[in-house]
Design an enzyme around this catalytic site. Structure first.
Site, PDB file in Angstrom:
ATOM      1  N   PHE A   1       4.607   5.708  -2.719  1.00 58.52           N
ATOM      2  CA  PHE A   1       4.989   7.058  -2.203  1.00 58.52           C
ATOM      3  C   PHE A   1       5.475   7.065  -0.937  1.00 58.52           C
ATOM      4  CE2 PHE A   1       0.810   7.384  -4.472  1.00 58.52           C
ATOM      5  CZ  PHE A   1       1.423   7.104  -5.627  1.00 58.52           C
ATOM      6  N   CYS A   2       6.555   6.221  -0.666  1.00 60.18           N
ATOM      7  CA  CYS A   2       7.398   5.823   0.672  1.00 60.18           C
ATOM      8  C   CYS A   2       6.308   6.248   1.756  1.00 60.18           C
ATOM      9  CB  CYS A   2       8.272   7.099   0.671  1.00 60.18           C
ATOM     10  SG  CYS A   2       9.721   6.761  -0.714  1.00 60.18           S
ATOM     11  N   ASN A   3       5.089   5.750   1.740  1.00 62.10           N
ATOM     12  CA  ASN A   3       4.173   6.019   2.615  1.00 62.10           C
ATOM     13  C   ASN A   3       3.547   4.643   3.119  1.00 62.10           C
ATOM     14  OD1 ASN A   3       1.882   6.652   4.524  1.00 62.10           O
ATOM     15  ND2 ASN A   3       2.146   8.741   3.641  1.00 62.10           N
TER      16      ASN A   3
END
Length: 871
Positions: free
Chosen positions: A438-440
């Site tokens: 999740f792009c984290n």
């Protein structure tokens, strides 16, 4: 509508599943079910939710008003209301929105609308133009970048970002490092100490999210308040103390995730952040391409001067001198060029629809909090019959969390189930969710225990975010994420829980490749997974009959069945001409695949006299020469399963235009000319368009793929993982029988009258039992091919290198290009090996080209012939 907790326990009793008795791992939320204690009004806007969903969100339902899509990806983007879109369409048809930089009536109308929307949004976020300026940007990421560029950092500065920060916030470290600032990734709890005066040296920027987009964890808004209270004697932008100016610490809050389901109320803060980044489509569903940066008015005098400026931002400038004067209004100064004025104007209708449907963001917060608790109760209560929890939930204990739940599934032994397989099944079931990291990166590091050395090692092996590798060495490298919005209902949660139960209750991941995992039909009272070892008493050898031979000249397009009785050559890279060509999009290194472009199934190849004839509906036939000397080629690069392959573009407007017309996307044909030449040819094509085959240089040998099996990538065609795919008629028939048994299920409508034969699985070779062979002539048992070790075809020996992992491509009707749920859905429920959905086996030629003679007739296969199987 009854309270959510009552609905949950009815679901519980119906499924007869007891709450989990297994203690969770550290940092994972407790598994004790919790019931919602608030009034039902908190859940569904006073009983109005179902009416709202049917009227405003018809995209969720089919023509019979039955729920067709369970949308659980609101953290990615929420749904837009029908009344918003209709009002926008009506306005676009009755007015002329024009460039606001002009002065005619259409431009004036646009300028007025933009300023009205700006003021309405400031009120929506709980503030006014007196305290904050709202600057429109392309998205939240652009707002974050703009904030970083405006912060007056220098070589004495420090940039701190927290571990829950989105990649877009982490990306600011590039700007900070370029300015010479120190970059410090920190935990949120460390900020209180970092912003102490005694630990502060020069100007600094603190950036953090108010809600983690991975786990939903929320963080306080009070960092800016603490900065203001600790620095009563301010410093100016260059760090000199003068009793005024700006505190040394600047604060950027990424509110994109938080604002989608909760009110900002910036006016309630004693000292708000310097910058707040938000996204419009995450709140309203539409429009996309519009974000906003809220800039605190008191911070504006101390912003770093702009370096770049675009049209509309200056009121005077010189062409030949470094002189320009910016507009006085901060909004005009920072909104470079022409803003997305049509989309911005539509936000009037988005705000109207949102208020009409949900009342306020405070009510949305109550509703999503109730849905989240209901979902947590449902998921925490799911367990296998041995008491082990089915779901491992990350977070949602101790501190405040928003309407986002990240989780992974475990089997009956506690092993992680790959989230990619879960997502593929969810797609078939009409469930929309998100998988991955999740792009984290910081949250993934915390919750999944993914260290930086782990990621570097995975990258060195060719793994990448978004590929099919979900569990490595028993550890998940990502998760599933379900997230809720203003229009989410308990029905969505119920269907997701029922989906997990149907497919994964009592599921076990077999550890030996000789085990086949199947599930009993869903019609039985309890869905029970049984893991049965393949019969080890089978004879040591077997003869089977070749039923069909299929070649796929163009990767991911329709196959061509070799006429029965026609010998077909086996080359060192597989069947002759198989996957010799690929279709590439312009400016892309990845070949196009049918699972993303289903219309590729409509391209029907025929091999006739060293020519490839392509047919497609409503198009004239296209002829492509199979002689490399007749093709005008240009070198390019492609990636197949993580491996670099030097590829040659076929320079032909006729071919490119034909493919572009059929697929409705700009593309071209490419090939590996080595695959078109006889195996004993020593000539290769050069890296530039050739004049003859005698001017050639050797191709660059590609790097081996981490996904490849026994065969090296240099010994393969454009096939994904192996040289040849074999399936048995008996295994295909068993899957068809399973589908027929469940014709009364919810999926029946999509398969009535549809036959799923062996060709649905896109094999190269189809075999079936033979009763006339020499030696063993028994029937082939369904799925026994997973126990085979080798295949001998004439003088060519091939080894079984593993099962073929399947994706949704086998659920695309190869005749109509329509996406179906079957046979993938049934196959995934009934038959897995080592936790993966599989069908068919990969064959690789032993010893590569050394097994081949110079006589092509000795290296052939044809339908009807008998081949030997090693067990």
């Amino acid at each position: 509508m009854p309270p959510a907790s009552a609905m949950f326990y009815r679901l519980f009793n119906l499924l007869s599943i007891s709450p989990s008795r297994e203690a969770p791992a550290e940092q994972i939320s407790e598994t004790t079910p919790t019931s919602r204690t608030k009034e039902a009004d908190d859940y569904d806007y006073g009983g109005r939710l179902e009416a709202i969903r049917h009227k405003e969100y018809p995209q969720l339902y089919n023509a019979s008003s039955q729920l067709k899509t369970v949308f659980l990806d609101h953290a990615g983007s929420t749904l837009y209301a029908a009344s918003h879109i209709r009002a926008q369409a009506e306005e676009m048809l009755t007015t002329i929105p024009a460039n606001p930089h002009s002065n005619h009536p259409g431009s004036q109308w646009t300028r007025d609308k933009i300023e009205q929307v700006r003021d309405r949004l400031l009120g929506f976020f709980g503030t006014t133009s007196r305290d904050y300026a709202l600057v429109f940007t392309a998205n939240a990421t652009a707002a974050i970048r703009l904030a970083g560029e405006l912060t007056p950092m220098s070589k004495d500065s420090t940039f701190c970002y927290t571990s829950a920060a989105h990649t877009s916030v982490v990306g600011l470290r590039g700007i900070a490092a370029e300015l010479g600032a120190i970059v410090r990734p920190v935990e949120f709890d460390d900020l209180d100490d970092i912003i102490q005066p005694e630990h502060t040296n020069g100007v600094g920027l603190v950036a953090y999210p108010t809600q983690c987009n991975f786990s939903g964890e929320r963080f306080p808004w009070d960092v800016a308040d603490k900065v203001a209270s600790r620095f009563p004697v301010h410093v100016d932008a260059i760090g000199s103390k003068d009793g005024g100016g700006h505190p040394p610490w600047w604060v950027l809050v990424d509110a994109a995730a938080y604002a989608s389901s909760s009110p900002l109320n910036l006016g309630a803060l004693r000292t708000g952040p310097d910058f707040v980044a938000v996204s419009m489509y995450k709140i309203f569903g539409a429009p996309t391409g519009v974000g906003a940066l809220l800039v605190r008015r008191s911070s504006i005098p101390f912003l770093r001067p702009k370096r770049f400026f675009g049209g509309g931002t200056v009121h005077m400038l010189s062409f030949d001198r470094m002189w320009q004067e910016f507009r006085a209004e901060i909004e005009a100064r920072l909104e470079d060029g022409t803003v997305n004025f049509q989309a911005i104007a539509s936000l009037h209708h988005a705000l109207d629809a949102h208020a009409r449907n949900f009342g306020s963001m405070a009510l949305v917060k109550q509703h999503t909090a109730s849905i989240t608790q209901y979902a947590l109760s449902s998921l925490r209560g799911l367990s296998h019959d041995n008491g082990r929890s089915l779901c491992t939930i990350y977070g949602h204990c101790g501190t405040e969390f928003g309407p986002t739940v990240a989780l992974n599934l475990r089997d009956v032994n506690g092993s992680f189930i790959g989230y990619i397989e879960v997502e593929r099944l969810a797609v078939m079931a009409g469930i929309a969710m998100r998988t991955g990291r999740f792009c984290n990166p910081g949250a993934a590091r915390r919750w999944l225990d993914l260290t930086t050395p782990d990621l570097i090692r995975y990258a060195s092996l060719g793994y990448a975010c978004g590929d099919d590798n979900d569990v490595i060495a028993g550890k998940p490298v990502g998760a599933m994420r379900i997230s809720f919005g203003a229009m989410t209902s308990c029905e969505d949660v119920d269907k997701f829980a029922a989906f997990l139960i149907r497919h994964f209750h009592n599921y076990t991941c077999a550890q030996e490749s000789t085990k086949v995992c199947t599930v009993r039909p869903a019609s039985e009272a309890t869905s029970i997974m049984k893991c049965t070892s393949l019969d080890t008493s089978l004879s040591a050898s077997l003869q089977v009959k070749v039923d069909q031979i299929v070649v796929y000249p163009i990767k991911s397009c329709h196959g061509w069945s070799v006429p029965r009785g026609t010998p077909w050559e086996i080359t060192p890279s597989g069947l002759k001409y198989d996957r010799s060509f690929v279709i590439m999009r312009e400016n892309s290194s990845a070949p196009m695949q049918q699972k993303r472009y289903p219309r590729m199934a409509l391209i029907r190849p025929h091999l006739v006299d060293k020519q490839l004839v392509l047919d497609a509906p409503d198009h004239e036939s296209l002829v492509v020469s199979l002689d490399p000397a007749m093709l005008c080629l240009e070198t390019t690069q492609s990636m197949v399963c993580g491996s670099h392959m030097q590829t040659y573009r076929v320079l032909s407007y006729e071919i490119s235009n034909w493919l572009t017309s059929v697929l409705a996307v700009e593309c071209y044909l490419a090939c590996d000319p080595r695959l078109l030449l006889p195996p004993d040819t020593d000539e290769y094509l050069p890296p530039s368009p050739p004049s003859s085959l005698t001017e050639c240089a050797a191709l660059t040998r590609p790097l081996p793929s981490p996904m490849s099996r026994t065969a090296k990538r240099s010994e393969m065609s454009f096939a994904n993982e192996s040289q040849i795919l074999l399936v048995t008629h008996e295994s295909a028939q068993r899957v068809s029988d399973w589908i027929a048994e469940e014709q009364d299920s919810d999926d029946a409508a999509s398969v009535i009258g549809k036959s799923f034969g062996p060709l649905q699985y896109r094999p190269n070779i189809v075999v079936r039992s033979s009763l006339r062979g020499i030696g063993s002539t028994r029937e082939i048992e369904p799925f026994e091919e997973f126990k085979w070790t080798g295949v001998t075809i004439g003088d060519i020996r091939l080894q079984v290198s593993g099962p073929c992992r399947r994706c949704q491509m086998i659920a695309i009707d190869q005749e109509s290009a329509k996406s179906l749920k079957e046979p993938y859905s049934t196959l995934a429920r009934k038959m897995r090996v080592d936790g993966k959905v599989v069908f068919g086996i990969y064959l690789d030629i032993i010893d590569g080209a050394t097994s081949f003679t110079r006589t092509a007739s000795a290296n052939t296969i044809q339908s009807g012939m008998l081949i030997d199987i090693s067990l």
